[in-house]
Design a protein around this motif. Structure first.
Motif, mmCIF file in Angstrom:
data_model
loop_
_atom_site.group_PDB
_atom_site.id
_atom_site.type_symbol
_atom_site.label_atom_id
_atom_site.label_comp_id
_atom_site.label_asym_id
_atom_site.label_seq_id
_atom_site.Cartn_x
_atom_site.Cartn_y
_atom_site.Cartn_z
ATOM 1 N N SER A 1 -1.479 2.678 0.208
ATOM 2 C CA SER A 1 -0.371 2.569 1.148
ATOM 3 C C SER A 1 0.489 3.810 1.043
ATOM 4 O O SER A 1 0.582 4.436 -0.019
ATOM 5 C CB SER A 1 0.468 1.326 0.853
ATOM 6 N N ILE A 2 1.141 4.164 2.164
ATOM 7 C CA ILE A 2 2.082 5.287 2.171
ATOM 8 C C ILE A 2 3.488 4.792 2.521
ATOM 9 O O ILE A 2 4.365 5.588 2.854
ATOM 10 C CB ILE A 2 1.644 6.377 3.164
ATOM 11 N N LEU A 3 3.693 3.467 2.430
ATOM 12 C CA LEU A 3 4.999 2.894 2.732
ATOM 13 C C LEU A 3 5.892 2.911 1.507
ATOM 14 O O LEU A 3 5.416 3.026 0.366
ATOM 15 C CB LEU A 3 4.836 1.455 3.235
ATOM 16 N N THR A 4 7.183 2.738 1.709
ATOM 17 C CA THR A 4 8.109 2.673 0.577
ATOM 18 C C THR A 4 8.199 1.260 0.004
ATOM 19 O O THR A 4 8.617 1.083 -1.141
ATOM 20 C CB THR A 4 9.524 3.119 0.996
ATOM 21 N N ARG A 5 7.776 0.238 0.819
ATOM 22 C CA ARG A 5 7.879 -1.149 0.355
ATOM 23 C C ARG A 5 6.655 -1.941 0.845
ATOM 24 O O ARG A 5 6.747 -2.823 1.683
ATOM 25 C CB ARG A 5 9.178 -1.779 0.876
ATOM 26 N N PRO A 6 5.495 -1.656 0.306
ATOM 27 C CA PRO A 6 4.277 -2.322 0.772
ATOM 28 C C PRO A 6 4.192 -3.774 0.276
ATOM 29 O O PRO A 6 4.702 -4.124 -0.786
ATOM 30 C CB PRO A 6 3.163 -1.470 0.162
ATOM 31 N N GLU A 7 3.559 -4.630 1.092
ATOM 32 C CA GLU A 7 3.270 -6.022 0.737
ATOM 33 C C GLU A 7 1.759 -6.156 0.585
ATOM 34 O O GLU A 7 1.008 -5.895 1.525
ATOM 35 C CB GLU A 7 3.803 -6.967 1.803
ATOM 36 N N ILE A 8 1.324 -6.621 -0.592
ATOM 37 C CA ILE A 8 -0.082 -6.545 -0.974
ATOM 38 C C ILE A 8 -0.587 -7.916 -1.408
ATOM 39 O O ILE A 8 0.136 -8.693 -2.045
ATOM 40 C CB ILE A 8 -0.276 -5.522 -2.122
ATOM 41 N N ARG A 9 -1.878 -8.221 -1.054
ATOM 42 C CA ARG A 9 -2.532 -9.460 -1.499
ATOM 43 C C ARG A 9 -3.825 -9.125 -2.217
ATOM 44 O O ARG A 9 -4.529 -8.195 -1.849
ATOM 45 C CB ARG A 9 -2.858 -10.363 -0.302
ATOM 46 N N TRP A 10 -4.126 -9.929 -3.231
ATOM 47 C CA TRP A 10 -5.425 -9.856 -3.897
ATOM 48 C C TRP A 10 -6.199 -11.146 -3.610
ATOM 49 O O TRP A 10 -5.629 -12.259 -3.670
ATOM 50 C CB TRP A 10 -5.256 -9.699 -5.411
ATOM 51 N N MET A 11 -7.451 -11.025 -3.281
ATOM 52 C CA MET A 11 -8.285 -12.183 -2.957
ATOM 53 C C MET A 11 -9.204 -12.568 -4.108
ATOM 54 O O MET A 11 -9.974 -13.528 -3.985
ATOM 55 C CB MET A 11 -9.112 -11.891 -1.698
ATOM 56 N N GLU A 12 -9.123 -11.853 -5.227
ATOM 57 C CA GLU A 12 -9.876 -12.182 -6.433
ATOM 58 C C GLU A 12 -8.918 -12.204 -7.618
ATOM 59 O O GLU A 12 -7.999 -11.378 -7.706
ATOM 60 C CB GLU A 12 -10.995 -11.176 -6.695
ATOM 61 N N ALA A 13 -9.135 -13.177 -8.495
ATOM 62 C CA ALA A 13 -8.302 -13.232 -9.696
ATOM 63 C C ALA A 13 -8.602 -12.051 -10.614
ATOM 64 O O ALA A 13 -9.696 -11.479 -10.596
ATOM 65 C CB ALA A 13 -8.547 -14.547 -10.435
ATOM 66 N N GLY A 14 -7.601 -11.665 -11.430
ATOM 67 C CA GLY A 14 -7.782 -10.563 -12.362
ATOM 68 C C GLY A 14 -6.458 -9.936 -12.720
ATOM 69 O O GLY A 14 -5.391 -10.373 -12.279
ATOM 70 N N THR A 15 -6.519 -8.870 -13.545
ATOM 71 C CA THR A 15 -5.338 -8.121 -13.938
ATOM 72 C C THR A 15 -5.477 -6.714 -13.383
ATOM 73 O O THR A 15 -6.533 -6.072 -13.561
ATOM 74 C CB THR A 15 -5.198 -8.082 -15.468
ATOM 75 N N TYR A 16 -4.430 -6.228 -12.722
ATOM 76 C CA TYR A 16 -4.569 -5.017 -11.933
ATOM 77 C C TYR A 16 -3.503 -3.985 -12.322
ATOM 78 O O TYR A 16 -2.342 -4.312 -12.598
ATOM 79 C CB TYR A 16 -4.453 -5.342 -10.444
ATOM 80 N N THR A 17 -3.929 -2.697 -12.333
ATOM 81 C CA THR A 17 -3.084 -1.547 -12.635
ATOM 82 C C THR A 17 -2.604 -0.918 -11.334
ATOM 83 O O THR A 17 -3.382 -0.746 -10.392
ATOM 84 C CB THR A 17 -3.873 -0.506 -13.455
ATOM 85 N N ILE A 18 -1.330 -0.532 -11.285
ATOM 86 C CA ILE A 18 -0.735 0.004 -10.066
ATOM 87 C C ILE A 18 -0.304 1.449 -10.318
ATOM 88 O O ILE A 18 0.290 1.767 -11.352
ATOM 89 C CB ILE A 18 0.490 -0.815 -9.626
ATOM 90 N N THR A 19 -0.585 2.322 -9.340
ATOM 91 C CA THR A 19 -0.213 3.741 -9.430
ATOM 92 C C THR A 19 0.633 4.123 -8.228
ATOM 93 O O THR A 19 0.294 3.756 -7.090
ATOM 94 C CB THR A 19 -1.467 4.633 -9.478
ATOM 95 N N LEU A 20 1.740 4.862 -8.496
ATOM 96 C CA LEU A 20 2.559 5.407 -7.420
ATOM 97 C C LEU A 20 2.730 6.907 -7.649
ATOM 98 O O LEU A 20 3.182 7.339 -8.713
ATOM 99 C CB LEU A 20 3.937 4.746 -7.377
ATOM 100 N N LYS A 21 2.372 7.705 -6.662
ATOM 101 C CA LYS A 21 2.590 9.156 -6.700
ATOM 102 C C LYS A 21 3.585 9.497 -5.589
ATOM 103 O O LYS A 21 3.402 9.074 -4.444
ATOM 104 C CB LYS A 21 1.284 9.902 -6.483
ATOM 105 N N VAL A 22 4.673 10.214 -5.958
ATOM 106 C CA VAL A 22 5.670 10.622 -4.979
ATOM 107 C C VAL A 22 5.737 12.143 -4.946
ATOM 108 O O VAL A 22 5.361 12.834 -5.919
ATOM 109 C CB VAL A 22 7.059 10.044 -5.310
ATOM 110 N N ALA A 23 6.245 12.688 -3.819
ATOM 111 C CA ALA A 23 6.304 14.150 -3.679
ATOM 112 C C ALA A 23 7.408 14.523 -2.701
ATOM 113 O O ALA A 23 7.818 13.714 -1.861
ATOM 114 C CB ALA A 23 4.953 14.685 -3.207
ATOM 115 N N ASN A 24 7.885 15.761 -2.845
ATOM 116 C CA ASN A 24 8.744 16.393 -1.847
ATOM 117 C C ASN A 24 8.420 17.881 -1.860
ATOM 118 O O ASN A 24 7.441 18.306 -2.516
ATOM 119 C CB ASN A 24 10.227 16.099 -2.098
ATOM 120 N N LYS A 25 9.251 18.707 -1.230
ATOM 121 C CA LYS A 25 8.920 20.135 -1.102
ATOM 122 C C LYS A 25 8.984 20.861 -2.447
ATOM 123 O O LYS A 25 8.440 21.959 -2.587
ATOM 124 C CB LYS A 25 9.861 20.797 -0.112
ATOM 125 N N ASN A 26 9.639 20.209 -3.445
ATOM 126 C CA ASN A 26 9.787 20.871 -4.738
ATOM 127 C C ASN A 26 8.710 20.494 -5.739
ATOM 128 O O ASN A 26 8.643 21.060 -6.830
ATOM 129 C CB ASN A 26 11.164 20.540 -5.329
#
Length: 523
Positions: A70-95
């Motif tokens: 997703s490229i949104l600032t506030r995404p809504e996400i569903r998982w259809m399989e049970a499990g434990t999941y790792t989340i990554t966020l990469k942010v950027a600007n001109k600097n």
């Protein structure tokens, strides 16, 4: 001089501005929050960016999710399989850019129960067509199995979510099995749909009225399905005896019960629908029939005169129609009963010149019907004819009526309604209120001695010996089926409303004999 001072001020201000230290920009640092770290399969988990340093671009990664990036600032996400999941966020600007990884952040569990459910878009189709199924199961099962089992042949299975099937001819039952690792359920619909050979044909038909009279007609309508090439009708006792039309009209000249057969065919197949004793033809004794109400879905008069009554209803109480005394081959009218002045539905003639001409004042009469009713706790009237209480006080005001009363008593009464005089027949040894079909006949006629004779017949037999009274000529109108009748404040006011079923109501302008009534009861 003034210009020199202004220039000096501008120069001084520029020096001051150039001497201020540069403001430092906050460093870019990726971060986010989540509304829950534990959820069930299919539930929405909401992530919110809280990064510092004024990012202008976001790149989320949700391994195993329904939407993995997703490229949104506030995404809504569903998982259809049970499990434990790792989340990554990469942010950027001109600097520059920054990244945060939250390992094993989200735990998704299976629902503790699932419910199997489905729908399908056809109940009958040809083998050249498709039928679509929709999985409506609850609890987000992760395993789905459909089984389509024909009445003859091998089952067909599918693991698709919403399968679209093309199947061989047969009558199919459908079963859907759903599960997850901790719960399971299934739903089965027997004989859910029929797949026809594209050349197959299935015969069926309807009759506008299952009861007519000697010389009366019945319109038949073919409702056959499939690849119809033609029709071949056979009408026992009818004229014509055969027909190839889709919707023939047939005349019946003799009384009795008659069979109707329809063969529907094409170049490859044929199918036959036969209904024994479908048509009941009532005798028109000495051409004395006034009206005939088969009540096969309406209150239309199918007798020789076409004298149609009105359905007089109040309080939202309307009659309904169900299987008649001949079973599912005919219909009857179910009267809803009701309360005087509030709720009821009756059949009523209040003004009909044609009825007066065919059935004038003082006519002899026999009123016959089939009826079915359970135990009664109040009066239930079959009919009322003539001027009623509340009518013109200076008129003749003679009335005849019949009703069931508590204690299994059936009254047939003729009276002068304004004087209260009259006679009552009260047979109490016959069973009227046992919830089964009975044939009922009321006779009222002038005998050789000039007096009126009244009698009641139940199932073709006299329920009480005939009784003679002074001759009271009764007006034709009003005539009410399903209630007694009053005139209150100038308006018709039914009372003692009938709460049960009636079928094949027929009126003759003659007093039929015991033998003739027995003949009617046997049809």
């Amino acid at each position: 001089m003034k210009h020199t001072n202004i220039l000096n001020c501008i120069a001084a201000l520029a020096v001051m501005i150039s001497c201020e230290p540069a403001q430092e920009q906050e460093a870019l640092k990726a971060d986010f929050t989540v509304d829950t770290e534990t959820a069930l399969v299919g539930e929405v988990v909401t992530f919110t960016d809280v990064s510092t340093g004024a990012p202008t671009r976001w790149n989320w990664t949700f391994p195993g999710a329904e939407t993995e990036t997703s490229i949104l600032t506030r995404p809504e996400i569903r998982w259809m399989e049970a499990g434990t999941y790792t989340i990554t966020l990469k942010v950027a600007n001109k600097n520059g850019e920054d990244e945060i990884v939250k390992s094993d952040l989200i735990t998704i569990n299976y629902h503790s129960s699932v419910t199997a459910d489905f729908s399908f878009d056809k109940t009958q189709l040809f083998d050249s067509e498709t039928i679509s199924f929709t999985n409506l199961s609850k609890g987000f099962p992760n395993s789905i199995k459909w089984t389509f089992t024909p009445d003859n042949g091998s089952p067909v299975t599918s693991t698709e979510e919403n399968p679209v099937m093309k199947l061989l001819p047969g009558v199919y039952s459908v079963k859907l099995e759903v599960s997850n690792p901790v719960a399971k359920d299934e739903k089965e619909v027997k004989d859910a749909f029929t797949v026809l050979d594209q050349y197959a044909v299935l015969s069926s038909f309807e009759a506008a009225n299952a009861t007519t009279y000697e010389g009366g007609s019945v319109k038949f309508t073919a409702t056959s399905t499939g690849n119809v090439g033609g029709y071949q009708w056979t009408f026992e006792g009818g004229t014509p005896a055969t027909s190839t039309e889709a919707n023939p009209v047939v005349k019946y000249n003799s009384s009795g019960k008659f069979k109707v057969t329809l063969k529907t065919y094409n170049d490859k197949y044929e199918n036959i629908c036969e209904k024994a004793d479908l048509i009941s033809v009532l005798p028109d004794f000495n051409r004395s029939m006034v009206f005939l109400l088969p009540l096969d879905g309406n209150n239309k008069d199918f007798g020789p005169n076409g004298i149609n009554p009105q359905q007089y209803s109040m309080g939202g109480y309307e009659p309904s129609f169900e299987a008649g005394h001949n079973g599912d081959q005919s219909f009857c009218m179910k009267f809803p009963g009701g309360t005087k002045g509030k709720t009821y539905s009756v059949i009523l003639w209040t003004a009909d010149e044609q009825l007066d001409k065919v059935y004038p004042q003082g006519s002899d009469m026999t009123l016959c019907m089939w009826f079915k009713i359970g135990a009664v706790s109040a009066n239930n009237a079959f009919f009322a004819q003539g001027d009623c209480p509340g009518a013109d006080p200076g008129g003749i005001n003679n009335q005849i009526w019949a009703r069931l009363q508590t204690g299994n008593v059936l009254r047939l009464t003729s009276e002068k309604t304004n004087s209260g005089s009259g006679k009552t027949l009260q047979p109490s040894n016959a069973k009227f209120t046992d919830g089964t079909w009975h044939h009922l006949a009321f006779t009222y006629y002038v005998g050789s001695d000039g007096k009126r004779t009244e009698c009641i017949y139940l199932d073709g037999e006299q329920a009480i010996a005939p009784a003679s009274f002074a001759n009271l000529d009764t007006k034709t109108i009003p005539l009410c089926i399903g209630a007694n009748l009053r005139l209150t404040n100038g308006a018709w006011a039914p009372e003692n409303m009938f709460g049960g079923c009636m079928d094949d109501i027929v009126l003759y302008k003659s007093g039929l004999t015991a033998e003739q009534i027995k003949q009617l009861a046997n049809l």
